[in-house]
Enzyme design. Structure first.
Site, mmCIF file in Angstrom:
data_model
loop_
_atom_site.group_PDB
_atom_site.id
_atom_site.type_symbol
_atom_site.label_atom_id
_atom_site.label_comp_id
_atom_site.label_asym_id
_atom_site.label_seq_id
_atom_site.Cartn_x
_atom_site.Cartn_y
_atom_site.Cartn_z
ATOM 1 N N PHE A 200 0.815 -1.221 0.000
ATOM 2 C CA PHE A 200 0.000 0.000 0.000
ATOM 3 C C PHE A 200 0.845 1.266 0.000
ATOM 4 O O PHE A 200 0.360 2.331 -0.373
ATOM 5 C CB PHE A 200 -0.928 0.012 1.232
ATOM 6 C CG PHE A 200 -0.235 0.416 2.511
ATOM 7 C CD1 PHE A 200 -0.041 1.754 2.824
ATOM 8 C CD2 PHE A 200 0.269 -0.533 3.405
ATOM 9 C CE1 PHE A 200 0.624 2.137 3.987
ATOM 10 C CE2 PHE A 200 0.933 -0.164 4.554
ATOM 11 C CZ PHE A 200 1.103 1.174 4.849
ATOM 12 N N GLU B 167 8.960 -4.569 12.944
ATOM 13 C CA GLU B 167 8.822 -3.436 12.021
ATOM 14 C C GLU B 167 7.520 -2.723 12.392
ATOM 15 O O GLU B 167 6.438 -3.311 12.292
ATOM 16 C CB GLU B 167 8.748 -3.924 10.570
ATOM 17 C CG GLU B 167 8.651 -2.764 9.594
ATOM 18 C CD GLU B 167 8.441 -3.182 8.139
ATOM 19 O OE1 GLU B 167 7.788 -4.212 7.892
ATOM 20 O OE2 GLU B 167 8.911 -2.458 7.252
ATOM 21 N N SER C 276 5.497 -7.062 3.188
ATOM 22 C CA SER C 276 6.077 -7.389 4.491
ATOM 23 C C SER C 276 6.839 -8.721 4.428
ATOM 24 O O SER C 276 6.572 -9.565 3.566
ATOM 25 C CB SER C 276 4.973 -7.453 5.537
ATOM 26 O OG SER C 276 4.015 -8.407 5.138
ATOM 27 N N CYS D 49 9.484 1.915 3.178
ATOM 28 C CA CYS D 49 10.381 0.791 3.453
ATOM 29 C C CYS D 49 11.801 1.274 3.688
ATOM 30 O O CYS D 49 12.627 0.539 4.205
ATOM 31 C CB CYS D 49 10.356 -0.195 2.294
ATOM 32 S SG CYS D 49 10.873 0.574 0.778
ATOM 33 N N LYS E 182 -1.212 -6.961 -9.256
ATOM 34 C CA LYS E 182 -2.156 -7.165 -8.144
ATOM 35 C C LYS E 182 -1.782 -6.108 -7.116
ATOM 36 O O LYS E 182 -0.898 -6.307 -6.280
ATOM 37 C CB LYS E 182 -1.991 -8.579 -7.573
ATOM 38 C CG LYS E 182 -3.189 -9.142 -6.828
ATOM 39 C CD LYS E 182 -3.751 -8.266 -5.727
ATOM 40 C CE LYS E 182 -3.022 -8.360 -4.421
ATOM 41 N NZ LYS E 182 -3.528 -7.411 -3.402
HETATM 42 P P1 NAD Z 1 1.650 -6.662 2.934
HETATM 43 O O1 NAD Z 1 2.695 -7.696 2.976
HETATM 44 O O2 NAD Z 1 0.560 -6.727 3.942
HETATM 45 O O3 NAD Z 1 0.905 -6.671 1.507
HETATM 46 C C1 NAD Z 1 1.628 -6.624 0.297
HETATM 47 C C2 NAD Z 1 0.786 -7.265 -0.807
HETATM 48 O O4 NAD Z 1 0.566 -8.640 -0.490
HETATM 49 C C3 NAD Z 1 -0.599 -6.639 -0.981
HETATM 50 O O5 NAD Z 1 -0.892 -6.601 -2.356
HETATM 51 C C4 NAD Z 1 -1.511 -7.592 -0.238
HETATM 52 O O6 NAD Z 1 -2.795 -7.666 -0.804
HETATM 53 C C5 NAD Z 1 -0.822 -8.933 -0.385
HETATM 54 N N1 NAD Z 1 -0.976 -9.787 0.803
HETATM 55 C C6 NAD Z 1 -1.153 -9.396 2.084
HETATM 56 N N2 NAD Z 1 -1.210 -10.469 2.903
HETATM 57 C C7 NAD Z 1 -1.056 -11.556 2.125
HETATM 58 C C8 NAD Z 1 -1.007 -12.956 2.389
HETATM 59 N N3 NAD Z 1 -1.132 -13.449 3.613
HETATM 60 N N4 NAD Z 1 -0.816 -13.789 1.344
HETATM 61 C C9 NAD Z 1 -0.666 -13.311 0.088
HETATM 62 N N5 NAD Z 1 -0.717 -11.993 -0.215
HETATM 63 C C10 NAD Z 1 -0.896 -11.123 0.786
HETATM 64 O O7 NAD Z 1 2.386 -5.247 2.973
HETATM 65 P P2 NAD Z 1 1.728 -3.801 3.111
HETATM 66 O O8 NAD Z 1 1.220 -3.638 4.498
HETATM 67 O O9 NAD Z 1 0.827 -3.517 1.977
HETATM 68 O O10 NAD Z 1 3.024 -2.886 2.898
HETATM 69 C C11 NAD Z 1 3.929 -2.567 3.909
HETATM 70 C C12 NAD Z 1 5.093 -3.524 3.946
HETATM 71 O O11 NAD Z 1 5.777 -3.523 2.695
HETATM 72 C C13 NAD Z 1 6.146 -3.141 4.973
HETATM 73 O O12 NAD Z 1 6.598 -4.318 5.597
HETATM 74 C C14 NAD Z 1 7.247 -2.512 4.140
HETATM 75 O O13 NAD Z 1 8.533 -2.559 4.723
HETATM 76 C C15 NAD Z 1 7.171 -3.343 2.929
HETATM 77 N N6 NAD Z 1 7.796 -2.682 1.781
HETATM 78 C C16 NAD Z 1 9.024 -3.119 1.387
HETATM 79 C C17 NAD Z 1 9.655 -2.507 0.337
HETATM 80 C C18 NAD Z 1 11.021 -2.960 -0.098
HETATM 81 O O14 NAD Z 1 11.522 -2.421 -1.062
HETATM 82 N N7 NAD Z 1 11.636 -3.928 0.545
HETATM 83 C C19 NAD Z 1 9.029 -1.448 -0.332
HETATM 84 C C20 NAD Z 1 7.763 -1.039 0.084
HETATM 85 C C21 NAD Z 1 7.157 -1.669 1.150
#
Ligand code: NAD
Length: 498
Positions: free
Chosen positions: A149, A382, A226, A281, A173
């Site tokens: 997000f 985190e 995440s 991130c 997605k």
């Molecule tokens: P998230 O892991 O909850 O969701 C990411 C994506 O995965 C979304 O599209 C979501 O719909 C999907 N998703 C969520 N739970 C899932 C599951 N159990 N199984 C399969 N798909 C699932 O992350 P978020 O809350 O949207 O974003 C924040 C996180 O992203 C933080 O941990 C941040 O550090 C990380 N992030 C990392 C980077 C990087 O470059 N390493 C960049 C941006 C964000």
């Protein structure tokens, strides 16, 4: 209520999956849109269409492909304010911050416009008598991007310009929390002349992701989100034979050495910890203060926090917006109490903040936890919000040991005026992206972005040359055009002659 559609076969299509997510305005808590999830039949239709489009696109000349990339670049540049407004409305970040996100997206598109250069293979003449060797880079096929997000425009754009330029079909997605930017970009691809089926948007949550990871029409998966989800994505999709890069969470440390200019370091810490309400991130979430710098640093950070303007992201002059959802606000707020109960000193407490005119918004004021110990929950987890921890250490070596013992390895920064110390830090720290007096060292588009350890599962970072490598497969060709000869040339052994 506004409906957010899927994008299948070059057109907006209402999701028929029967499940939906409500998108809220984080500044007011109001429901602003409904995103209908794609049905399994729509997923199959979209992926079959993507496969057919890919078969044409891979044979489309580099010149024709690049023309579409340049047209998209023009549109994104011209419509950057509109994209930023869409991002602010659903994510909550300030307009300036959203414009910065669009700028970084644009830079990846510009990098991908150089695809003809990036896709050049190697050629070796006469490797053996009359034999030439060369390589070509072919697209992988249908590639899926699953995105978080916190950067609804930039993170998808880390992936799709490079994937498309390399000749793949791309299926996005996006996060269900702020899905509209992806539709805006889909429309721009259509306007830029991208053939239908090459850029697809499918909405959904875990259920949809799990279907995509094992779907026979999917060849590769790029994930950003995440760490627990990244790890699961990597395991599942590689188990199904897909190529995978899965970028995970972060805990980014800023080490301040005693010789650093403390005003410069405090400005950097405040900018990097509280920008985008800490939902980056690459946000700094831990300052490691090497004594005797800590008291002076905490004093300066505290003073600067007092001047920050928190409010609705769309309002001029606001420096920090709300958190993305009510659930996320509760979670982040909860960590402040946990830190306090574990013995951290709450130097600045943002929990009581109320923003006038936005009483139902998901606001948490900038919060500073001092005297944090690496054993505490607030250090280990985190938090992903405007909560900055200060860990006090006695030496450079102790600072490096703290950073290296952390399971994440996304970004880090060192603040010092000592070039030798900075060089040592850069060489000794186990982190993928390092800033020297730069708090958020996100690489330019022509370098690759990615962390180490539990911040990335897989081999390739995103964009830059790693992105090109991820979205292509290499063929090595050995060719001989023999002169016609009446002599037989049977040779059963490994060749030894040159
Ligand atoms: P998230 O892991 O909850 O969701 C990411 C994506 O995965 C979304 O599209 C979501 O719909 C999907 N998703 C969520 N739970 C899932 C599951 N159990 N199984 C399969 N798909 C699932 O992350 P978020 O809350 O949207 O974003 C924040 C996180 O992203 C933080 O941990 C941040 O550090 C990380 N992030 C990392 C980077 C990087 O470059 N390493 C960049 C941006 C964000």
């Amino acid at each position: 209520m506004r409906r957010v559609d899927n994008w299948i076969g070059g057109a907006a299509v209402a999701g028929a999956g029967g499940r939906a997510e409500i998108v809220t305005d984080p500044a007011d808590g109001e429901e602003i849109a409904r995103v209908d999830f794609a049905s399994p039949a729509q997923v199959n239709e979209a992926l079959t269409g993507a496969r057919a489009a890919f078969e044409q696109w891979r044979d489309t000349s580099l010149a024709a492909r690049t023309k579409v990339l340049f047209a998209f670049r023009q549109l994104l540049d011209a419509r950057r304010d509109e994209v930023a407004a869409v991002v602010t409305a659903e994510h909550g970040k300030t307009r300036d911050d959203a414009l910065g996100e669009v700028q970084r997206a644009l830079e990846v598109v510009e990098f991908a416009c150089g695809a003809p250069h990036l896709l050049k293979g190697a050629h070796s003449d006469n490797v053996s008598t009359g034999v030439d060797a060369y390589s070509i880079h072919e697209p992988v096929g249908v590639v899926v991007g699953i995105t978080p997000f916190n950067f609804p425009a930039m993170v998808p754009a880390w992936m799709f310009p490079v994937a498309l330029a390399c000749g793949n079909a791309f299926v996005l997605k996006p996060s269900e929390k702020d899905p509209s930017a992806s539709l805006f970009m889909a429309q721009m691809w259509a306007d830029a002349g991208l053939p239908e089926g090459l850029f697809t948007v499918l909405h959904g949550d875990r259920e949809l992701v799990e279907a995509l990871l094992v779907h026979p029409e999917v060849d590769a998966v790029s994930f950003v989100g995440s760490t627990p989800v990244a790890r699961r994505i990597y395991d599942t999709a590689t188990g199904a034979g897909k190529r995978v890069q899965a970028l995970g969470g972060a805990k980014n440390h800023m080490v301040v050495l005693p010789d650093a200019d403390l005003d410069v370091a405090a400005d950097a810490a405040v900018s990097a910890a509280y920008g985008s309400a800490g939902e980056r991130c690459m946000a700094i979430s831990v300052v490691v203060a090497v004594e005797p710098s800590a008291d002076g640093l905490v004093e300066r950070i505290t003073e600067r926090i007092g001047d920050l303007r928190v409010g609705a992201g769309a309002e001029p002059g606001v420096e920090m917006g709300p958190l993305v959802t009510a659930e996320h606000l509760d979670r982040v707020r909860g960590y402040v109490g946990v830190g306090e109960s574990e013995g951290a000193r709450v130097a600045v407490d943002g929990r009581d903040l109320v923003v006038d005119g936005h009483e139902k918004g998901y606001f948490l004021g900038p919060t500073l936890l001092d005297c944090v110990d690496p054993a505490m929950t607030v250090y280990r987890d985190e938090i992903f919000g405007p909560v900055l921890s200060v860990v006090r250490v006695d030496s450079f070596d102790e600072a490096v040991a703290v950073v290296n013992a952390n399971p994440y390895g996304n970004g880090t920064a060192v603040f010092t005026n000592d070039g030798l110390a900075a060089r040592r830090y850069q060489r000794e720290v186990q982190v993928g992206m390092i800033g020297v007096n730069v708090p958020i060292p996100a690489p330019m588009a022509y370098y690759s972005f990615g962390g180490w350890k539990q911040s990335l599962f897989g081999d390739a970072h995103v964009h830059g040359t790693d992105g090109v490598r991820f979205y292509t497969r290499t063929k090595a060709i050995t060719a001989r055009w023999p002169e016609p000869s009446p002599e037989r040339a049977i040779e059963l052994g490994f060749p030894t002659a040159t």
